[in-house]
Write an enzyme that holds these catalytic residues in place. Structure first.
Site, PDB file in Angstrom:
ATOM      1  CG  ASP A   1      -3.334   1.980  50.872  1.00 38.21           C
ATOM      2  OD1 ASP A   1      -3.394   1.301  51.914  1.00 38.21           O
ATOM      3  OD2 ASP A   1      -3.868   1.626  49.801  1.00 38.21           O
ATOM      4  CD  GLU A   2      -5.791   1.433  57.980  1.00 39.02           C
ATOM      5  OE1 GLU A   2      -6.887   0.887  57.785  1.00 39.02           O
ATOM      6  OE2 GLU A   2      -4.913   0.941  58.712  1.00 39.02           O
TER       7      GLU A   2
END
Length: 222
Positions: A133-134
């Site tokens: 989720d980066e």
């Protein structure tokens, strides 16, 4: 399927035979029946390889460039002038993924990816998904850069079937001059992002609120 070397050999033989003074239409047809299928197969194989390469350089969920592809594009932004590099880490994404399933998580990632892509493109830059989720962003460091607009985009709810999902974001930024070292900017932005995440936890801020940490402009070592 003939290899590129074998196809090249067929073409060389055809070129040599057809250059003879006594070459006939029969010779031409004979070579065409061999060369044309070989070339068509080689072109099809080449197209398939290009497709595989494109898929490897694009995240299938967010349709953003992967780390390697984004790094190349970010380098192009840096080469044009002063640049802002952002690292975005989603807050509250794991609970969404764990509670509602990977399909819901993918919808969140896709929505965030689309918003980052639109925002970065409008600013003349590029966004990418580094993994999990980066996300990463590189945009020209312009006076009118509206980071509040980015915060608003990232905190908008995401629809998944009959659910309304919301995640927050911790954002770290680094500012560098033209042709600054991208890895150094990423390291600075990463540290700022974790500082923002830590301050948010200590302050018990609501997850949907994006947190922005700005750092001093990056300067190359003398």
């Amino acid at each position: 399927m003939p290899s590129g070397i074998e196809t090249g050999a067929l073409l060389d033989r055809a070129r040599t035979d057809l250059a003879r003074p006594d070459a006939s239409p029969v010779d031409l047809r004979r070579h065409l029946t061999r060369v044309v299928p070989a070339v068509e197969e080689l072109l099809a194989e080449n197209a398939a390889l290009h497709g595989q390469l494109a898929r490897a350089r694009t995240c299938p969920v967010t349709h953003l460039p992967t780390r390697a592809a984004w790094t190349e594009r970010a380098g192009q932004v840096l080469a044009q002038g002063p640049t802002v590099v952002l690292l975005v880490d989603l807050d509250g994404f794991k609970p969404v993924n764990d509670r509602f399933g990977h399909a819901a998580g993918d919808d969140v990632l896709a929505a965030v990816g689309a918003r980052l892509a639109a925002w970065s493109a409008a600013a003349g830059g590029t966004a990418g998904r580094l993994g999990g989720d980066e996300f990463s962003v590189a945009v020209p460091d312009a006076p009118g850069l509206d980071l509040d607009a980015l915060r608003t985009l990232l905190t908008r709810p995401v629809r998944h079937q009959d659910l309304t999902l919301t995640v927050g974001a911790s954002i770290g930024s680094a500012h560098g001059p033209a042709s600054a070292d991208l890895s150094a900017l990423l390291k600075t932005a990463d540290a700022a992002m974790y500082q923002a995440k830590g301050r948010g936890r200590r302050g018990r801020r609501l997850a949907p609120l994006a947190r922005l940490a700005r750092v001093l402009p990056f300067r190359k070592a003398a």
